[in-house]
Design a protein around this motif. Sequence first.
Motif, PDB file in Angstrom:
ATOM      1  N   UNK B 568      19.180 -17.938 -34.243  1.00 43.13           N
ATOM      2  CA  UNK B 568      18.824 -16.903 -34.250  1.00 43.13           C
ATOM      3  C   UNK B 568      17.826 -16.661 -33.439  1.00 43.13           C
ATOM      4  N   UNK B 569      18.477 -15.391 -32.055  1.00 43.70           N
ATOM      5  CA  UNK B 569      17.246 -14.532 -31.366  1.00 43.70           C
ATOM      6  C   UNK B 569      17.964 -13.416 -31.701  1.00 43.70           C
ATOM      7  N   UNK B 570      17.032 -12.568 -33.116  1.00 43.23           N
ATOM      8  CA  UNK B 570      17.409 -11.343 -33.077  1.00 43.23           C
ATOM      9  C   UNK B 570      17.098 -10.297 -31.697  1.00 43.23           C
ATOM     10  N   UNK B 571      18.090  -8.978 -31.843  1.00 45.60           N
ATOM     11  CA  UNK B 571      18.126  -8.852 -30.839  1.00 45.60           C
ATOM     12  C   UNK B 571      18.241  -9.110 -28.920  1.00 45.60           C
ATOM     13  N   UNK B 572      17.954 -10.468 -28.924  1.00 43.18           N
ATOM     14  CA  UNK B 572      18.308 -10.679 -28.148  1.00 43.18           C
ATOM     15  C   UNK B 572      17.231 -10.923 -27.111  1.00 43.18           C
ATOM     16  N   UNK B 573      15.455 -11.029 -28.219  1.00 41.93           N
ATOM     17  CA  UNK B 573      14.305 -11.037 -27.527  1.00 41.93           C
ATOM     18  C   UNK B 573      14.070 -12.153 -28.204  1.00 41.93           C
ATOM     19  N   UNK B 654      13.830  -2.551 -30.886  1.00 40.19           N
ATOM     20  CA  UNK B 654      12.799  -2.437 -32.897  1.00 40.19           C
ATOM     21  C   UNK B 654      13.691  -2.321 -33.537  1.00 40.19           C
ATOM     22  N   UNK B 655      15.478  -1.542 -33.077  1.00 38.77           N
ATOM     23  CA  UNK B 655      15.794  -1.104 -34.399  1.00 38.77           C
ATOM     24  C   UNK B 655      16.848  -2.470 -34.115  1.00 38.77           C
ATOM     25  N   UNK B 656      17.170  -3.253 -32.789  1.00 36.61           N
ATOM     26  CA  UNK B 656      18.140  -4.485 -33.298  1.00 36.61           C
ATOM     27  C   UNK B 656      17.815  -5.263 -33.475  1.00 36.61           C
ATOM     28  N   UNK B 674      27.269  -6.763 -33.935  1.00 37.65           N
ATOM     29  CA  UNK B 674      26.730  -5.465 -33.485  1.00 37.65           C
ATOM     30  C   UNK B 674      25.940  -5.398 -33.099  1.00 37.65           C
ATOM     31  N   UNK B 675      25.437  -4.053 -31.581  1.00 38.01           N
ATOM     32  CA  UNK B 675      24.597  -3.626 -30.810  1.00 38.01           C
ATOM     33  C   UNK B 675      23.731  -2.002 -31.094  1.00 38.01           C
ATOM     34  N   UNK B 676      22.991  -1.719 -30.341  1.00 36.66           N
ATOM     35  CA  UNK B 676      22.058  -1.055 -30.050  1.00 36.66           C
ATOM     36  C   UNK B 676      21.725  -0.437 -28.851  1.00 36.66           C
ATOM     37  N   UNK B 677      22.303   0.437 -28.389  1.00 35.89           N
ATOM     38  CA  UNK B 677      21.855   0.764 -27.008  1.00 35.89           C
ATOM     39  C   UNK B 677      21.103   1.847 -27.599  1.00 35.89           C
ATOM     40  N   UNK B 678      19.745   2.257 -25.810  1.00 37.53           N
ATOM     41  CA  UNK B 678      18.845   3.156 -26.627  1.00 37.53           C
ATOM     42  C   UNK B 678      19.557   4.021 -25.738  1.00 37.53           C
ATOM     43  N   UNK B 679      20.589   4.583 -24.625  1.00 38.99           N
ATOM     44  CA  UNK B 679      21.172   6.172 -24.642  1.00 38.99           C
ATOM     45  C   UNK B 679      22.937   5.455 -24.032  1.00 38.99           C
ATOM     46  N   UNK B 680      22.952   7.029 -23.995  1.00 37.67           N
ATOM     47  CA  UNK B 680      24.398   7.079 -23.845  1.00 37.67           C
ATOM     48  C   UNK B 680      25.173   5.960 -22.694  1.00 37.67           C
ATOM     49  N   UNK B 681      24.080   5.660 -21.559  1.00 35.87           N
ATOM     50  CA  UNK B 681      24.824   4.662 -20.925  1.00 35.87           C
ATOM     51  C   UNK B 681      25.143   3.093 -21.045  1.00 35.87           C
ATOM     52  N   UNK B 682      25.013   2.833 -22.248  1.00 31.87           N
ATOM     53  CA  UNK B 682      25.285   1.684 -23.431  1.00 31.87           C
ATOM     54  C   UNK B 682      25.181   0.922 -22.493  1.00 31.87           C
ATOM     55  N   UNK B 683      24.442   0.016 -22.054  1.00 34.02           N
ATOM     56  CA  UNK B 683      24.088  -1.318 -21.615  1.00 34.02           C
ATOM     57  C   UNK B 683      24.427  -2.183 -22.660  1.00 34.02           C
ATOM     58  N   UNK B 684      24.222  -1.480 -24.088  1.00 31.65           N
ATOM     59  CA  UNK B 684      24.379  -3.186 -25.009  1.00 31.65           C
ATOM     60  C   UNK B 684      25.566  -2.752 -25.505  1.00 31.65           C
ATOM     61  N   UNK B 685      26.862  -2.323 -24.770  1.00 33.03           N
ATOM     62  CA  UNK B 685      28.005  -1.951 -25.337  1.00 33.03           C
ATOM     63  C   UNK B 685      28.178  -2.038 -26.664  1.00 33.03           C
ATOM     64  N   UNK B 686      27.663  -1.409 -27.495  1.00 34.11           N
ATOM     65  CA  UNK B 686      27.718  -1.003 -28.709  1.00 34.11           C
ATOM     66  C   UNK B 686      28.983  -0.311 -28.807  1.00 34.11           C
ATOM     67  N   UNK B 687      30.041   0.420 -28.203  1.00 35.62           N
ATOM     68  CA  UNK B 687      31.313   0.883 -28.696  1.00 35.62           C
ATOM     69  C   UNK B 687      32.454  -0.172 -28.713  1.00 35.62           C
ATOM     70  N   UNK B 688      31.941  -1.577 -28.882  1.00 38.30           N
ATOM     71  CA  UNK B 688      32.836  -2.672 -28.335  1.00 38.30           C
ATOM     72  C   UNK B 688      32.822  -3.251 -29.203  1.00 38.30           C
TER      73      UNK B 688
END
Lengths: 114, 850
Positions: B568-573, B654-656, B674-688
């Motif tokens: 596990x690498x929480x949040x990818x950090x 932090x939320x992720x 799951x995924x968390x994006x920090x703005x609507x640019x949606x780099x974490x692809x949360x909508x998939x």
Amino acid sequence: MESLVETNWTEVCNAEDIISHVGICAQLGEKQVAIFYLKDEQQIYAIDNYDPVGEANVLSRGIVGDLNGEVVVASPLYKQHYNLATGVCLEKSEVSLHCYPVRDRDGVIELGLP
Amino acid sequence: MSNQRLVVIGNGMVGHKFIERCIESGAHEWFDISVFCEEPRLAYDRVGLTGYFAGKSADDLSLTDEQFYKDHGINVFIGDKAKHIDRKNQIVRSKNGLELSYDRVVLATGSYPFVPPIPGNDQEHCFVYRTIEDLDKIKASAQGAKSGTVIGGGLLGLEAANAIKQMGLETNVVEYNNRLMAVQIDDGGGAILRKKIEQLGVGVHTGKLTKSIACGGEGRYRMEFSDETELETDLVIFSAGIRPRDSIARACDLEVGERGGIVINDYCQTSDPNIYAIGECALWRSRIFGLVAPGYDMANVTVSHLTGGAAMFTGADMSTKLKLMGVDVAGIGDSHGRTPDAISYMYTDEATEMYKKIVVSPDKKHLIGAVLVGDASDYGALLQYMQNKIELPEHPDSLILPQRDGAKSGLGVDALPDSAQICSCHNVTKGDLCKAIEDGNTDLAGLKSCTKAGTGCGGCATLVGQVLNSELKKAGVEVNNHVCEHFAYSRQELYHLIRVERISSFQELLAKHGIGRGCDICKPAIASILASCWNEYILQNDHAGLQDTNDYFMANMQKDGTYSVVPRVPGGEITPEKLIVLGEVAKKYNLYTKITGGQRIDLFGARVDQLPLIWRELVDAGFESGHAYGKSMRTVKSCVGKTWCRYGVDDSTSLAIEVEKRYRGLRSPHKLKLAVSGCTRECAEAQSKDVGIIATENGWNLYVAGNGGMKPRHADLFASDLDKETLIKYIDRFLMFYIRTADRLQRTSVWMENLEGGLDYVREVVIDDKLGIAEELEKEMAHVIGTYECEWKKTIEDEEKLKRFRHFVNSDDTDDNVVFVEERGQVRPATTEEREELLSGKKGQSWNHS
């Protein structure tokens, strides 16, 4: 029918090394043998560990169960079912595994070589 | 010969549909098309305008972009307005001074909101509800406001009321008629609707004529009514109906109706045959059609006529079904029973707040209208009765009376002819559905994706499900959702049995409710349910035999029987120190290394006997199991968020990490991403993702039921601008409700599509707590969270369990069938041929020797 050839029995492990309904793999000469012990039914089975469909030594790691009354193990690779008593693959009847004589002699599991 | 010149005036939904149809039919190649778009942006989904308040952006609502017009050679003038049509010289003049010659003109100017002539109606905080700009103004005005009032209790008015209620304003609706939605429903339905809307905390004032909007005392304004009563409010929204925008037609002397509207014939031509009018600006046989579907029909007819076809506009059915503030409302055909000698049947249930009415022909043979409030599930079937002129049963009231004691409802889908149109959005008939079912699409999700039925407005989804069940039954297919031959129960039922009877082992469940020994279907499914419910250690002796090999060895089996390891690498950090540990472990055990899509590092090629050694090193370095092997919560992907990114609006990383730690180890019917994006640019692809979170200026937007993989699906916006506490609460409930009710190996996307009621239903359960189980779901989740322990840490501390990690029970040898070769500086499994060659000893490098 009595077997005409006397079986040579080889000690493999203790019965307590095996969890009921969970397979283990034993080395028997050049062979890898998957052993399944259904302790509540006093039934013990031994077949090839090699899965000829998936081409890997994995059958001892399959899930044991029954389908239409046949006791089977499902290959963990591609989920074909093998009859533990006959070695026949249910999905591909042209494929079958070798079955080995196996017994629980006073808490010691023994495999037989014909 | 040069192309004919076509000028389209207006780029709303209908104007844009017209362009789309031109392109589809190839007409754009015979005409030079120019489009005037008065608004500062191209066509957008005005029907879904309220979504703008629910967190959708203007881009989300957009139906097209400039590139699309450019690609098809269509000139579009954004922000310019056609001002005058010079019919004599065939020239259109614009506000910005353009002059375009034309051969044909299409008017798609739409409508404008009617603002009643009330003194004070033009003040700063008085608005209409039609464009994105209107909504921006309302949003800004609501900032400093406590209360808001909507004048007009029709469909759009109630939608506006809902929107400002959601913004936290004390909300009132003022309606001149004696009931809400006066056009679509009757007094009986209006009364139930009113009651339901009042329960939601919205004040309803019917039969009120607003006399003036004066300066307020407490609020910004005081509304004074003709019955001498008053109401204080901070902002006013007018939603008192629409009027056709016909001024450009009037100015060039085209024929218009007495009460407005550009008169058209059946080919959508105005009194000047070179000029067409479509959509809400057009008047056909003295009728204006205020819905988008008839406008689309007119667009089709016009394209057909322009290209020499013979299509005619034949009017439109104005039946509608919608959900207003969570209340089902539907009106069909002659809902008021105005047809001479029509006979009505009514049924009111005040206990469940439901109203149903049908209007039938004088001979009681055919349905001509209906009203449904509170429960519109019969909408599809009733519409079929009317549209297909299906003969009514002897007692027509049986269609709306509750069916008790197992009596068969009169609304059987079997009665429908094959030609019956089930889905009007995609024009799918019952015959099309039957064919698709025959071809093997025997589940709802499959049927919907194959035929597209139910994927437009979704109004027919229930009916599609009924057709499916009825056809399967007819075909003798036993509609059976049993898990397998050992349990005559669905996964959902097994889950319930395990919970209610507090069953904690497979053997106990099998003894009480099953037969035989179990199999590779039911065992892992039940192991997963037991883990979701009680969260016991999965390698406990009575659970061990139920686990798939991945869960049993807590790693992912690969094609050669070796395993891959994903810590596990929480949040990818990940810290550089930990990254180095992973590298060193990989090097030491000669593991192939690859980065995953979920921001993890996957280490391939570990033998079972190496797994505990690898994990001892990983645990010592502070790693935990990543559960990449389980049907469980896998990963929470994130972008760096506002901490680093110039555009980030909140701290997504932090939320992720927090979310990932909360749900780690949670086992579920299928994997969860799951995924968390920090703005609507949606780099974490949360909508998939199954659960996606996107930061907004005002909190977090929650998306659910997205999916990558074989059948990608965009997640649905579930709730917007949530604070963190509410967000987590909703995710708790959503995930537990999924775990409770999904089939085995059903991802959230398919689960939700198969649920009757779909997204709306899940919202009702999770947000409105319709089933009264929200607290229970949270408690169940709290148990899983509270009992989490790292399975690998526990295992390497247990000598007994470690004995299982050997290839042979009677030898320390390893599997000689596992052979690697090198590629791009790393190992990979040998192919069959390579392995045979290597094993025969000619060359190479088996891992035993490395």
